[in-house]
Write a protein that holds these residues in place. Structure first.
Motif, PDB file in Angstrom:
ATOM      1  N   PRO A 181       0.824  -1.208   0.000  1.00  0.00           N
ATOM      2  CA  PRO A 181       0.000   0.000   0.000  1.00  0.00           C
ATOM      3  C   PRO A 181       0.860   1.260   0.000  1.00  0.00           C
ATOM      4  CG  PRO A 181      -0.751  -1.571   1.654  1.00  0.00           C
ATOM      5  CD  PRO A 181       0.589  -2.060   1.164  1.00  0.00           C
ATOM      6  N   GLN A 182       0.426   2.235  -0.771  1.00  0.00           N
ATOM      7  CA  GLN A 182       1.122   3.515  -0.852  1.00  0.00           C
ATOM      8  C   GLN A 182       0.204   4.597  -0.284  1.00  0.00           C
ATOM      9  OE1 GLN A 182       4.338   4.187  -2.300  1.00  0.00           O
ATOM     10  NE2 GLN A 182       4.523   1.972  -2.108  1.00  0.00           N
ATOM     11  N   PHE A 183       0.737   5.388   0.611  1.00  0.00           N
ATOM     12  CA  PHE A 183      -0.030   6.449   1.245  1.00  0.00           C
ATOM     13  C   PHE A 183      -0.309   7.573   0.244  1.00  0.00           C
ATOM     14  CE2 PHE A 183      -1.602   9.373   4.204  1.00  0.00           C
ATOM     15  CZ  PHE A 183      -0.888  10.560   4.142  1.00  0.00           C
ATOM     16  N   LEU A 184      -1.548   8.029   0.227  1.00  0.00           N
ATOM     17  CA  LEU A 184      -1.933   9.113  -0.685  1.00  0.00           C
ATOM     18  C   LEU A 184      -2.081  10.441   0.059  1.00  0.00           C
ATOM     19  CD1 LEU A 184      -4.625   7.358  -2.925  1.00  0.00           C
ATOM     20  CD2 LEU A 184      -2.220   7.805  -3.472  1.00  0.00           C
ATOM     21  N   ILE A 185      -2.974  10.457   1.054  1.00  0.00           N
ATOM     22  CA  ILE A 185      -3.301  11.719   1.716  1.00  0.00           C
ATOM     23  C   ILE A 185      -4.032  11.415   3.019  1.00  0.00           C
ATOM     24  CG2 ILE A 185      -5.555  12.012   0.593  1.00  0.00           C
ATOM     25  CD1 ILE A 185      -4.773  15.010   0.209  1.00  0.00           C
ATOM     26  N   GLN A 241      10.388   2.462   2.547  1.00  0.00           N
ATOM     27  CA  GLN A 241      10.929   2.529   3.884  1.00  0.00           C
ATOM     28  C   GLN A 241      11.281   1.156   4.400  1.00  0.00           C
ATOM     29  OE1 GLN A 241      12.291   4.195   6.069  1.00  0.00           O
ATOM     30  NE2 GLN A 241      11.031   4.749   7.817  1.00  0.00           N
ATOM     31  N   GLY A 242      10.333   0.220   4.216  1.00  0.00           N
ATOM     32  CA  GLY A 242      10.521  -1.084   4.809  1.00  0.00           C
ATOM     33  C   GLY A 242      10.785  -2.154   3.770  1.00  0.00           C
ATOM     34  N   GLU A 243      11.637  -3.052   4.122  1.00  0.00           N
ATOM     35  CA  GLU A 243      11.878  -4.196   3.275  1.00  0.00           C
ATOM     36  C   GLU A 243      11.634  -5.426   4.126  1.00  0.00           C
ATOM     37  OE1 GLU A 243      12.723  -2.034  -0.063  1.00  0.00           O
ATOM     38  OE2 GLU A 243      12.607  -4.190   0.110  1.00  0.00           O
ATOM     39  N   GLU A 244      10.777  -6.315   3.603  1.00  0.00           N
ATOM     40  CA  GLU A 244      10.459  -7.500   4.355  1.00  0.00           C
ATOM     41  C   GLU A 244      11.300  -8.688   3.896  1.00  0.00           C
ATOM     42  OE1 GLU A 244       7.417  -5.612   4.544  1.00  0.00           O
ATOM     43  OE2 GLU A 244       6.356  -6.448   6.219  1.00  0.00           O
ATOM     44  N   ASP A 245      11.528  -9.560   4.832  1.00  0.00           N
ATOM     45  CA  ASP A 245      12.369 -10.712   4.539  1.00  0.00           C
ATOM     46  C   ASP A 245      11.819 -11.895   5.341  1.00  0.00           C
ATOM     47  OD1 ASP A 245      15.514 -11.707   5.909  1.00  0.00           O
ATOM     48  OD2 ASP A 245      14.522 -12.491   4.128  1.00  0.00           O
ATOM     49  N   PRO A 246      11.502 -13.028   4.781  1.00  0.00           N
ATOM     50  CA  PRO A 246      11.601 -13.301   3.343  1.00  0.00           C
ATOM     51  C   PRO A 246      10.387 -12.755   2.597  1.00  0.00           C
ATOM     52  CG  PRO A 246      10.763 -15.214   4.481  1.00  0.00           C
ATOM     53  CD  PRO A 246      11.063 -14.186   5.555  1.00  0.00           C
ATOM     54  N   GLN A 247      10.422 -12.763   1.298  1.00  0.00           N
ATOM     55  CA  GLN A 247       9.275 -12.315   0.515  1.00  0.00           C
ATOM     56  C   GLN A 247       8.176 -13.359   0.539  1.00  0.00           C
ATOM     57  OE1 GLN A 247      10.530 -11.101  -3.365  1.00  0.00           O
ATOM     58  NE2 GLN A 247      11.287  -9.144  -2.637  1.00  0.00           N
ATOM     59  N   ALA A 248       8.570 -14.635   0.654  1.00  0.00           N
ATOM     60  CA  ALA A 248       7.596 -15.710   0.738  1.00  0.00           C
ATOM     61  C   ALA A 248       8.106 -16.762   1.698  1.00  0.00           C
ATOM     62  CB  ALA A 248       7.350 -16.331  -0.637  1.00  0.00           C
ATOM     63  N   LEU A 249       7.188 -17.360   2.443  1.00  0.00           N
ATOM     64  CA  LEU A 249       7.541 -18.352   3.449  1.00  0.00           C
ATOM     65  C   LEU A 249       6.463 -19.407   3.503  1.00  0.00           C
ATOM     66  CD1 LEU A 249       9.381 -19.166   5.834  1.00  0.00           C
ATOM     67  CD2 LEU A 249       8.007 -17.669   7.290  1.00  0.00           C
ATOM     68  N   SER A 250       6.872 -20.676   3.380  1.00  0.00           N
ATOM     69  CA  SER A 250       5.926 -21.788   3.439  1.00  0.00           C
ATOM     70  C   SER A 250       6.363 -22.734   4.545  1.00  0.00           C
ATOM     71  CB  SER A 250       5.880 -22.523   2.091  1.00  0.00           C
ATOM     72  OG  SER A 250       4.948 -23.591   2.136  1.00  0.00           O
ATOM     73  N   CYS A 272       4.967  -4.857   7.420  1.00  0.00           N
ATOM     74  CA  CYS A 272       5.297  -3.923   8.473  1.00  0.00           C
ATOM     75  C   CYS A 272       5.060  -2.519   7.934  1.00  0.00           C
ATOM     76  CB  CYS A 272       6.736  -4.087   8.946  1.00  0.00           C
ATOM     77  SG  CYS A 272       7.997  -3.566   7.771  1.00  0.00           S
ATOM     78  N   ALA A 273       4.772  -1.605   8.818  1.00  0.00           N
ATOM     79  CA  ALA A 273       4.515  -0.228   8.421  1.00  0.00           C
ATOM     80  C   ALA A 273       5.067   0.696   9.490  1.00  0.00           C
ATOM     81  CB  ALA A 273       3.016   0.017   8.232  1.00  0.00           C
ATOM     82  N   THR A 274       5.735   1.725   9.052  1.00  0.00           N
ATOM     83  CA  THR A 274       6.343   2.631  10.003  1.00  0.00           C
ATOM     84  C   THR A 274       5.654   3.979   9.969  1.00  0.00           C
ATOM     85  OG1 THR A 274       8.013   3.206   8.339  1.00  0.00           O
ATOM     86  CG2 THR A 274       8.598   1.543   9.962  1.00  0.00           C
ATOM     87  N   GLY A 275       5.612   4.591  11.134  1.00  0.00           N
ATOM     88  CA  GLY A 275       5.025   5.905  11.275  1.00  0.00           C
ATOM     89  C   GLY A 275       6.002   6.823  11.956  1.00  0.00           C
ATOM     90  N   GLY A 330       0.922   9.591   7.250  1.00  0.00           N
ATOM     91  CA  GLY A 330       0.634   8.295   6.661  1.00  0.00           C
ATOM     92  C   GLY A 330       1.698   7.279   6.999  1.00  0.00           C
ATOM     93  N   LEU A 331       1.327   6.012   6.892  1.00  0.00           N
ATOM     94  CA  LEU A 331       2.252   4.929   7.131  1.00  0.00           C
ATOM     95  C   LEU A 331       3.032   4.608   5.870  1.00  0.00           C
ATOM     96  CD1 LEU A 331      -0.058   2.525   9.156  1.00  0.00           C
ATOM     97  CD2 LEU A 331       1.767   3.978  10.052  1.00  0.00           C
ATOM     98  N   THR A 332       4.261   4.164   6.064  1.00  0.00           N
ATOM     99  CA  THR A 332       5.077   3.673   4.968  1.00  0.00           C
ATOM    100  C   THR A 332       5.184   2.170   5.123  1.00  0.00           C
ATOM    101  OG1 THR A 332       6.334   5.729   4.897  1.00  0.00           O
ATOM    102  CG2 THR A 332       7.282   3.809   3.805  1.00  0.00           C
ATOM    103  N   PHE A 333       4.684   1.441   4.138  1.00  0.00           N
ATOM    104  CA  PHE A 333       4.633  -0.016   4.209  1.00  0.00           C
ATOM    105  C   PHE A 333       5.860  -0.653   3.574  1.00  0.00           C
ATOM    106  CE2 PHE A 333       0.460  -1.303   5.759  1.00  0.00           C
ATOM    107  CZ  PHE A 333      -0.203  -0.079   5.783  1.00  0.00           C
ATOM    108  N   GLY A 334       6.220  -1.821   4.101  1.00  0.00           N
ATOM    109  CA  GLY A 334       7.233  -2.645   3.483  1.00  0.00           C
ATOM    110  C   GLY A 334       6.619  -3.473   2.372  1.00  0.00           C
TER     111      GLY A 334
END
Lengths: 113, 114
Positions: free
Chosen positions: A43-47, B3-12, B89-92, B101-105
């Protein structure tokens, strides 16, 4: 418990048309956020809006505008739609008096053809 | 920029096993949140950890935060098939100017095999 309500849930538009998405926050929440999530993307923040005033601005195109009304609901207006605007649009709400946890609605899936 | 990078991209993993997902971020933060998303559905808030906290628990979830390494981990214990989802994950960073707004990984896609 009441959740964030978004309408419509699905929307199909043609290129160059306009679209309006609506968001009704959780009762007593005073802050609304809009996010865009493309296929397979994060998800990308818009506003965002706090107490009916624009609070923060992210990667919102100039073709898009939004506002928050006196009852705290918000609308995202999208004009001159492009194929790349096809995405899930999420609204989230929070209450400024606590920890800023954002609660997301189910999203509106916009398809531009 | 992301902002965020998640690891791993996929996990089973097999049902009953523990799942660990990691998240790294780049700038200073006030808090970090973890969300779950079932395919094409809404984002469900799981847990928030503040920058002055190191560890937090909620049910089968355990989150750690290392601000010196700018990283966080989410541990799901005793996984269930219903845990199959993408985790973000998302950082504020609340600068006092309002509701940022949050920045998502990029997210980790977790698959629990029955």
């Amino acid at each position: 418990a009441a959740g964030v309500i978004q309408s419509p849930r699905h929307l199909i538009k043609e290129k160059r048309e306009t679209a309006t998405l609506k968001c009704y926050p959780i009762p007593r929440h005073d802050t609304v956020y809009w996010y865009q999530q493309g296929p397979g993307q994060d998800p990308q923040f818009l506003i965002s809006f706090y107490e009916k005033m624009q609070s923060d601005k992210g990667s919102i195109p100039d073709r898009f505008s939004a506002q928050q009304f006196s009852d705290y609901h918000s609308e995202l207006n999208m004009s001159s739609l492009e194929l790349g605007d096809s995405a899930l649009y999420f609204c989230a709400s929070s209450y400024s008096g606590n920890s800023y946890e954002q609660y997301f609605g189910p999203g509106t899936r916009l398809t531009v053809t | 920029s992301q902002q965020g990078e998640e690891d791993p991209q996929a996990l089973s993993i097999q049902e009953g096993e523990n799942a660990t997902m990691n998240c790294s971020y780049k700038t200073s933060i006030n808090n970090l949140q973890w969300y779950r998303q079932n395919s094409g559905r809404g984002l469900v808030h799981l847990i928030l950890i503040r920058s002055n906290e190191r560890e937090k628990h909620s049910g089968r979830l355990r989150v750690t935060l290392d601000t010196s390494k700018k990283s966080s981990s989410l541990l799901i214990t005793a996984s269930r098939a219903a845990d199959t989802a993408s985790y973000f994950c998302a950082t504020g960073m609340y600068s006092g100017g309002g509701a940022d707004g949050l920045t998502f990984g990029k997210g980790t896609h977790l698959i629990i095999q029955p």
